[in-house]
Every structure is written in C-alpha cells, then in structure tokens.
Design a protein around this motif. Structure first.
Motif, PDB file in Angstrom:
ATOM      1  N   VAL A  46     -10.443   4.804  -4.550  1.00 49.62           N
ATOM      2  CA  VAL A  46      -9.141   5.257  -5.387  1.00 49.62           C
ATOM      3  C   VAL A  46      -9.612   5.356  -6.709  1.00 49.62           C
ATOM      4  CG1 VAL A  46      -6.704   5.228  -5.477  1.00 49.62           C
ATOM      5  CG2 VAL A  46      -7.728   4.271  -3.503  1.00 49.62           C
ATOM      6  N   THR A  47      -9.438   6.664  -7.055  1.00 52.95           N
ATOM      7  CA  THR A  47      -9.658   6.932  -8.804  1.00 52.95           C
ATOM      8  C   THR A  47      -8.292   7.046  -9.632  1.00 52.95           C
ATOM      9  OG1 THR A  47      -9.381   9.310  -8.257  1.00 52.95           O
ATOM     10  CG2 THR A  47     -11.574   8.493  -7.961  1.00 52.95           C
ATOM     11  N   LEU A  94       0.885  -1.026  -0.048  1.00 54.45           N
ATOM     12  CA  LEU A  94       0.130   0.072   0.092  1.00 54.45           C
ATOM     13  C   LEU A  94       0.920   1.175  -0.051  1.00 54.45           C
ATOM     14  CD1 LEU A  94      -2.607  -1.019   2.559  1.00 54.45           C
ATOM     15  CD2 LEU A  94      -2.979  -0.896   0.142  1.00 54.45           C
ATOM     16  N   SER A  95       0.460   2.259  -0.908  1.00 55.76           N
ATOM     17  CA  SER A  95       1.789   3.165  -0.964  1.00 55.76           C
ATOM     18  C   SER A  95       0.909   4.766  -0.788  1.00 55.76           C
ATOM     19  CB  SER A  95       2.310   3.363  -2.224  1.00 55.76           C
ATOM     20  OG  SER A  95       1.582   3.880  -3.194  1.00 55.76           O
ATOM     21  N   LEU A  96       1.988   5.708  -0.275  1.00 56.05           N
ATOM     22  CA  LEU A  96       1.269   6.769  -0.191  1.00 56.05           C
ATOM     23  C   LEU A  96       0.842   7.440  -1.281  1.00 56.05           C
ATOM     24  CD1 LEU A  96       0.871   8.989   2.199  1.00 56.05           C
ATOM     25  CD2 LEU A  96       3.226  10.132   1.744  1.00 56.05           C
ATOM     26  N   ASP A  97       1.381   7.095  -2.332  1.00 55.41           N
ATOM     27  CA  ASP A  97       1.178   7.669  -4.020  1.00 55.41           C
ATOM     28  C   ASP A  97      -0.224   7.360  -4.161  1.00 55.41           C
ATOM     29  OD1 ASP A  97       3.600   9.358  -4.248  1.00 55.41           O
ATOM     30  OD2 ASP A  97       4.588   7.604  -4.906  1.00 55.41           O
ATOM     31  N   GLN A  98      -0.659   6.332  -3.584  1.00 57.29           N
ATOM     32  CA  GLN A  98      -1.973   5.676  -4.273  1.00 57.29           C
ATOM     33  C   GLN A  98      -3.063   6.382  -3.396  1.00 57.29           C
ATOM     34  OE1 GLN A  98      -0.668   1.332  -4.197  1.00 57.29           O
ATOM     35  NE2 GLN A  98      -2.110   1.373  -5.852  1.00 57.29           N
ATOM     36  N   LEU A  99      -2.876   7.318  -2.524  1.00 55.09           N
ATOM     37  CA  LEU A  99      -3.886   8.018  -1.740  1.00 55.09           C
ATOM     38  C   LEU A  99      -4.731   6.864  -0.915  1.00 55.09           C
ATOM     39  CD1 LEU A  99      -5.297  10.276  -4.693  1.00 55.09           C
ATOM     40  CD2 LEU A  99      -3.806  11.028  -2.517  1.00 55.09           C
ATOM     41  N   ASN A 100      -4.053   5.775  -0.325  1.00 50.96           N
ATOM     42  CA  ASN A 100      -4.793   4.875   0.236  1.00 50.96           C
ATOM     43  C   ASN A 100      -5.087   5.093   1.551  1.00 50.96           C
ATOM     44  OD1 ASN A 100      -2.750   3.299   2.049  1.00 50.96           O
ATOM     45  ND2 ASN A 100      -1.448   4.014   0.238  1.00 50.96           N
ATOM     46  N   SER A 101      -5.723   4.020   2.169  1.00 57.24           N
ATOM     47  CA  SER A 101      -6.450   4.330   3.654  1.00 57.24           C
ATOM     48  C   SER A 101      -5.308   4.155   4.601  1.00 57.24           C
ATOM     49  CB  SER A 101      -7.116   3.264   3.742  1.00 57.24           C
ATOM     50  OG  SER A 101      -8.187   3.164   2.776  1.00 57.24           O
ATOM     51  N   LEU A 111     -13.028   9.012  -0.473  1.00 51.61           N
ATOM     52  CA  LEU A 111     -12.769   9.104  -1.967  1.00 51.61           C
ATOM     53  C   LEU A 111     -11.371   9.647  -1.952  1.00 51.61           C
ATOM     54  CD1 LEU A 111     -13.487   8.767  -5.179  1.00 51.61           C
ATOM     55  CD2 LEU A 111     -14.164  11.309  -4.823  1.00 51.61           C
ATOM     56  N   ASN A 112     -10.401   8.697  -2.333  1.00 47.66           N
ATOM     57  CA  ASN A 112      -8.972   8.940  -2.341  1.00 47.66           C
ATOM     58  C   ASN A 112      -8.498   9.391  -0.871  1.00 47.66           C
ATOM     59  OD1 ASN A 112      -8.589   8.364  -4.969  1.00 47.66           O
ATOM     60  ND2 ASN A 112      -9.313  10.529  -5.606  1.00 47.66           N
ATOM     61  N   GLY A 113      -8.995   8.750   0.081  1.00 48.87           N
ATOM     62  CA  GLY A 113      -8.818   9.219   1.421  1.00 48.87           C
ATOM     63  C   GLY A 113      -9.297  10.240   2.197  1.00 48.87           C
ATOM     64  N   VAL A 114     -10.380  11.017   1.411  1.00 50.31           N
ATOM     65  CA  VAL A 114     -11.104  11.909   2.193  1.00 50.31           C
ATOM     66  C   VAL A 114     -12.431  11.581   2.270  1.00 50.31           C
ATOM     67  CG1 VAL A 114     -11.738  14.536   1.754  1.00 50.31           C
ATOM     68  CG2 VAL A 114      -9.462  13.532   0.953  1.00 50.31           C
ATOM     69  N   ARG A 115     -13.133  12.035   3.374  1.00 50.40           N
ATOM     70  CA  ARG A 115     -14.679  11.547   3.756  1.00 50.40           C
ATOM     71  C   ARG A 115     -15.665  11.917   2.559  1.00 50.40           C
ATOM     72  NH1 ARG A 115     -16.902   9.166   7.832  1.00 50.40           N
ATOM     73  NH2 ARG A 115     -15.016   9.289   9.157  1.00 50.40           N
TER      74      ARG A 115
END
Length: 698
Positions: A152-153, A38-45, A110-114
């Motif tokens: 994640v879009t 899981l990577s920071l660049d993927q805007l993951n959880s 959505l991309n880590g934002v509620r």
C-alpha cells in the motif's frame, strides 16, 4: 467511530515502533474499531471496512514505521520477520516467496491491483505491507495458493505540507537516499512525491548495482462525495545477477551448500546482469452514494521491460583434484503490458435484526507478454555447458548468449465477478459467505513449435467459481474465534502465462483448498495475539527436474499442515514487541517424490523484535530470526541447514524531527544460507554488518 489518522491505528497494530513521519498519514472516513482496522480508503486487501479481529483469515500488517525502525531494505527482510513465510532466491533477479509451502513469483499486489512481473519491489513509497495467508481467490483472483503480498503506497494528504528525507550507508559501502514530500495544492487537493536512489553492494566478490524510482501521486476532491487519485511510478533497476554457491556431496546425508566460499562469485562479473524499466499509471475514483453505500473504480496500465543474463553453477565436483565446476547460462528478455480495470461497491443494510456488509465487484484485465531466451555457447566445448577447474575468481572461457531456445508471445484476457456478504447474525456470531467467477482466455504463440503441420498457436479458456466461507464467534469485543474454507486456482499456463504447450493446454487449472481455524485476542488496546491452525491442499502441479531443466515432471499434489502464532504491540509504555512462530509440515504426493517434503518449507520458523525506549531520546532494539533446515527441491537431495541470526538497533533523536539510527545485522556473525533457487544455486548470508541512517522531517 470515524477518525482521520490512519497512521495511529496501523502503528498500534504493528507495535507502535516510535519515531516516524512528523505529519501523520491521513485518510478520510476510516472505520476504526478498538484501534485495529482495515479500511476501504486504504486500498487494502479485504476491500471492505472490516476490523482485523473480524477477518476470518491469518494476516500480518507491517507499517512504514516498522520498515524504517528495523532497517528493512526489501520484501525479503520483511517476510523473514513474518510467520508462515520463507524466501526463495528468485535467481538473483526477482522477488520469490514461499507461503505455507507454496512458491510463487506472481502473487504480489500494489494497492489491491495485481503486480505480477518478476522484479525486486522497492519499499521507499510504502505506507504498509499487508500479508494475507491462505488461498483466497474471491478477493484476489487466480494464484495466491498460500497467500498474497499487498503493498500500500503513501497517499497525498489534503490541507497539509511537509517533507522528509533519509540518507543511509552500510559497512559494504551501499547507500540510499529517499525523499517524501506532501504539498497542499489547494483546499481540496494535494500532491505527494516519493523518490529514492540507491547504490548496491554486499559481501559477494562481484555484486553491485544501482536503482532509482520516482512516484508522484495527486489527489483531488471532486465535490463532497467524490475523490480522484492519479498515480504514476517509474522504476529503473540495473544490478549484477548472483545465484549463490552450488551444493556438494555429503556421505550418508543429503547434499549441503558449499561452505568456505561465501564471497566466491560463480558467474561472470561482466555478463551476469539484469535490467528493469517499469512505468505504472493508475487512476482511481472513490464515491460515496450515501452513508451506507460507497464504491470505487481503478484503472491501471503498466509497462515493463525486463532483461537478465547469467552464468551459474550447474554442478560442483568436490572430490576431483583440483575441484571442478560445471557452468551453464542463458539470457532472457521480457516485455509486458498489463491493463486492469477493477470496480468495487460496498453497501450496508439490515434485514430485521441481522446486519449485512455486502461487497460486489468485478475486474477485467488484458496482459500481453513477449518473451525470448538465448542459451550461452562456450567456444571451447561448442555447448551451453562447460566444466572447468575451480578457482577463486573463476577463469571463464569465451562464450556468448547466441543460441535461441525460446520465442513466445502470449495474451491473457480475464473477466471476474465477485459477491460477498458479511452477516452479523447476532452480537457474537458473524458469517462471511461469497463466491467469485473468473474467466481466463489464454492465447500463446510459440515460434519454436512451428512446423509444417503446427502453427505454434496454443489456447485455453478456463471458467472457475471459487467460494469463500467464514464463521466468526466473538465472546467479547476484544476476542474472536473463526473457522474458514477458501479456494483459489492457477491456470495451466502458469503464474507468468508463458508455458502453455500442446500438452498443458489440455490440463485443468490447479486448485488450492485452505481450511483454517484461528483466534484473535486484543489483550490490551495496544497488544494483540493471533493464532491459526490450517490445512492447505494443492492439486496437480509441475516441477522442473533439478538435474535437467528441460525435463518437466507432473506431481499429483501436495498438502501443508501447520499453525502460526503472532504477538504484536506494546507490552508496556516503553517496551514493544513483534514476535511470530510457525510450524509447517509440507508433503508431496506422487510424481516420483511421494512422501517427500515440499520445497523450501522449514518445519519451524521463529522471529522476534524487541524495542525498549530508554529515554525520550534514546531507544534500543534487539531481534532474532530462526529458520529450520529445509530441502531446496521436491527431490529432497539438497538440504539447507538451520540457522539463527540476531539483529540490533540503536536510535537517538536529536530533536523532534531528526533521528540518527544504527542497525546491526547478523550481530554474532553467523555463517548461514538464507534461501535458494535450485539444488546448485544457494544464497550465502551476509556477515556482521551495520547501516547508519539519518532521517529529517521538515
């Protein structure tokens, strides 16, 4: 090791289901360990570059490849193939989920934002869906008692130009067109454009609708260390609201859904309708301060206009001759704006022989909502309910949504700070420890509460600290065992922040505690097995009386115990599998329901999807989902029967860029009830049907 192909690792993670976009999704500086990450660049959880095997939590990731292969049309399709989750009806106008015995309409990201507005979320622009189970306020803030869903879009790919289109039509006449284009706009920038349009239909007598969306995303490199991403999405949804069939009395047993009327529409084909218009804007900046320190800042503003109105069955008398049905209904209007600012800083350093990965972050949000509701009024009864003779189609007397019953405005401001350290104590022992501080300031103006002595204003401020602890033991690089304790909370204003009253403004937030142990084993480079055993305790909550929605009952709490198993990946170079099982035992405490089962919590759920590549061109797949019997509401008066549904697919590649695909759902024409909202609103499952899809990459 650093790689540029994000699609490769996530495809391995979710079984590498074959044909996908010819041009692999690329993200810079993705940390990959044994093919799963899981990577920071993927805007993951998880917000840190952490291998899945080192995450002390049960999670599932579903890629765009799997979404396309199984012909998933909505989040409900995805979650039916995910252990530990069941679907709620959502009154026919919104996504609603049950995770580990806890129901929510707001625990979506959505991309880590509620992304908490009540609507049906499309899949057309997704790279993957991340499903994390277990309470975890440190990463997500309030809510998420049983877990969260993060979409994640797809991101622009710098230096590449390609396009893909897809067209599909099914047995009922529903069709969808999607497009995905990536355009290199320079050596250091790119534009990604995703769009879709669909016309909806199913087996129900009166259901139809249209929906479309467009999502341009622009990415540019501002020097060698900084990247800016600009995101916009517009969604429009206009569909019939269908709340299914009522339940009927069964002598000596809990009530059951009405059978034999799977197509009958218990509402008004003309008046049952929902519309959504949504605009989401986002700017994100990523910066590398050095090899061991990086950060990002996201600013998102979203504007939603949502309306729905419906008639629905409030009760059904199967004894009377002819049968009688009681109808009720209302119209609900919501306008909401959400502004969220989120910042994360991730650093790596050593203290002697011990290494640390530290996450420090903060979030600020401002959510403003206007909501009004109008009861319907039947001219013949001069009331919001009326009882009529049952017929197919229903003959509905004159009515209008003309009686105002709610007019509220709310503003929520929240501030959050969080700190977490992933500590490598030794080569085999890791520790995750952290905490989050949240401050919620809720203000509600209830115009229906205004009197000579009451200005209708309610308010509450909550400050909560939520801890997270995790211990990971790795006897080998491809195996881990973990134990974790996590918490989250939900303010008394509810997950939509609209229900604060003179009573609830004095109630402390509801607290969730999750204790979990588990194991993760990468059997091979492309096959993974995970297991989790948990106990989730939920604090005091409220529930609506199933016979009178105006009555709210306070429940002491609930406890869900259970375990989850999942096997994902390539068994052979031709055979891939995605199989999951969950056992859930949810029990309600107090509130007149002591000892009852939690709502819509099947004791056993099983899903499996097998794909076999017969030749370079031909692939075959078959899958099944089983859901045990469960109760609609905490009163346990209505039971949804167990069911097993089989699905299948055939894939044929005309060439490297063109695929023809046939997905068949409910292969053996099972009669079943997949979900419900209340004791008198239960969905009927679609009969045997097929969808033909053609995909082409350019």
């Amino acid at each position: 090791m650093i790689k540029k192909s994000a699609l490769l690792a996530t495809t391995l993670l979710t079984a590498g289901l074959g044909f996908g976009t010819a041009h692999a999704q690329q993200n810079e500086d993705v940390v990959e360990v044994n093919g799963r990450y899981l990577s920071l660049d993927q805007l993951n959880s998880v917000k840190t570059p952490t291998p899945v095997i080192d995450v002390p939590q049960s999670l599932s990731i579903v890629t765009d490849v799997q979404i396309a292969d199984q012909g998933f049309a909505n989040l409900g399709d995805i979650l039916r193939y995910t252990p530990g989750l069941s679907i709620s009806q959502g009154e026919g106008h919104r996504d609603a989920i049950n995770i580990r015995g806890n129901q929510s309409t707001a625990d979506f990201f959505l991309n880590g934002v509620r992304d908490d507005v009540q609507y049906y979320r499309p899949l057309y622009n997704l790279e993957q869906v991340e499903i994390l189970r277990g309470s975890n306020a440190l990463l997500f803030g309030r809510g998420g008692g049983g877990g969260v869903i993060n979409r994640v879009t797809k991101s622009p790919i710098v230096g590449d130009t390609f396009s893909g289109v897809s067209a599909g039509i099914d047995t009922f006449g529903a069709w969808q067109l999607t497009g995905d284009t990536n355009l290199a706009t320079g050596d250091r920038s790119a534009l990604r454009l995703n769009a879709f349009v669909e016309d909806m239909a199913n087996h129900r007598d009166a259901f139809d609708g249209t929906r479309y969306g467009i999502n341009p995303t622009f990415r540019t490199e501002l020097g060698t260390d900084t990247t800016a991403t600009f995101f916009y999405e517009h969604l429009n949804d206009d569909r019939v609201v269908d709340r299914g069939v009522p339940s009927v009395n069964i002598a000596g047993a809990p009530n059951r859904p009405l059978e034999g009327h799977d197509e009958t529409f218990f509402g008004s084909p003309d008046a049952n309708n929902t519309t959504l218009e949504a605009h989401t804007f986002r700017v994100r900046l990523d910066h590398e301060f050095g090899d061991r320190l990086r950060g990002n800042v996201t600013v998102q503003h979203a504007d939603y206009d949502k309306a729905y109105q419906n008639l629905y069955a409030a009760s059904f008398d199967a004894v009377a001759t002819p049968n009688r049905v009681t109808l009720d209904g209302y119209r609900d209007i919501t306008a909401r704006t959400n502004t969220v600012i989120q910042a994360n800083l991730v650093g790596e350093f050593n203290t002697g022989a011990i290494s640390h990965t530290v996450l420090a972050g903060g979030e600020y949000g401002d959510q403003a909502t206007d909501n009004a509701r109008f009861d319907n009024l039947f001219a013949a009864s001069n009331d919001d309910q009326i009882t009529i003779d049952f017929s197919d189609l229903l003959v509905i007397p004159d009515f209008a949504f003309s009686t105002p019953v709610r007019d509220r405005s709310s503003e929520v401001r929240f501030t959050s700070l969080y700190l977490q350290d992933q500590i490598d104590l030794t080569d085999t022992l890791k520790l995750v420890v952290g905490a989050r501080f949240d401050r919620f300031d809720v203000e509600v103006l209830d115009l229906f509460a205004v009197t000579a002595t009451d200005n209708g204003r309610r308010g509450r401020v909550d400050e909560e600290v939520s801890p997270r602890f995790g211990l990971i033991y790795k006897p080998a690089d491809n195996m881990s065992f973990y134990a974790s304790y996590t918490e989250t909370f939900l303010p008394s204003a509810g997950d939509q922040f609209l229900t604060l009253s003179s009573t609830t403004e004095d109630i402390q937030p509801q607290v969730f505690e999750n204790r979990e142990i588990g194991a993760k084993w990468d059997i091979t480079d492309t096959l993974s097995f995970t297991a989790a055993l948990f106990r989730l305790e939920r604090g005091q909550f409220t529930t609506v009386d199933p016979d009178d929605p105006s009555i709210v009952t306070t429940v002491t709490g609930s406890t869900t115990e259970g375990f989850e198993l999942q096997l994902v990946g390539e068994v052979t170079d031709r055979w891939t599998v995605n199989a999951g099982y969950s056992h859930l035992d949810g029990t309600v405490d107090g509130g007149g329901f002591d000892g009852n089962a939690t709502r819509q919590t099947p004791a056993h759920m099983l899903s499996v999807w097998n794909r076999y590549q017969v030749s370079n061109q031909l692939g075959l797949a078959i899958g099944a989902t089983y859901q045990d019997a469960n109760f609609v509401h905490e009163d346990n008066s209505v039971e949804i029967p167990a069911y097993t549904r089989f699905d299948a697919a055939v894939y044929y590649d005309l060439d490297d860029a063109t695929r023809i695909q046939l997905n068949v759902e409910n292969l053996f024409d099972e009669n079943y009830f997949p979900d419900a909202h209340s004791n008198t609103n239960i969905s009927t499952g679609e009969p045997l049907n097929a969808r033909l899809t053609v995909r082409r990459d350019f």
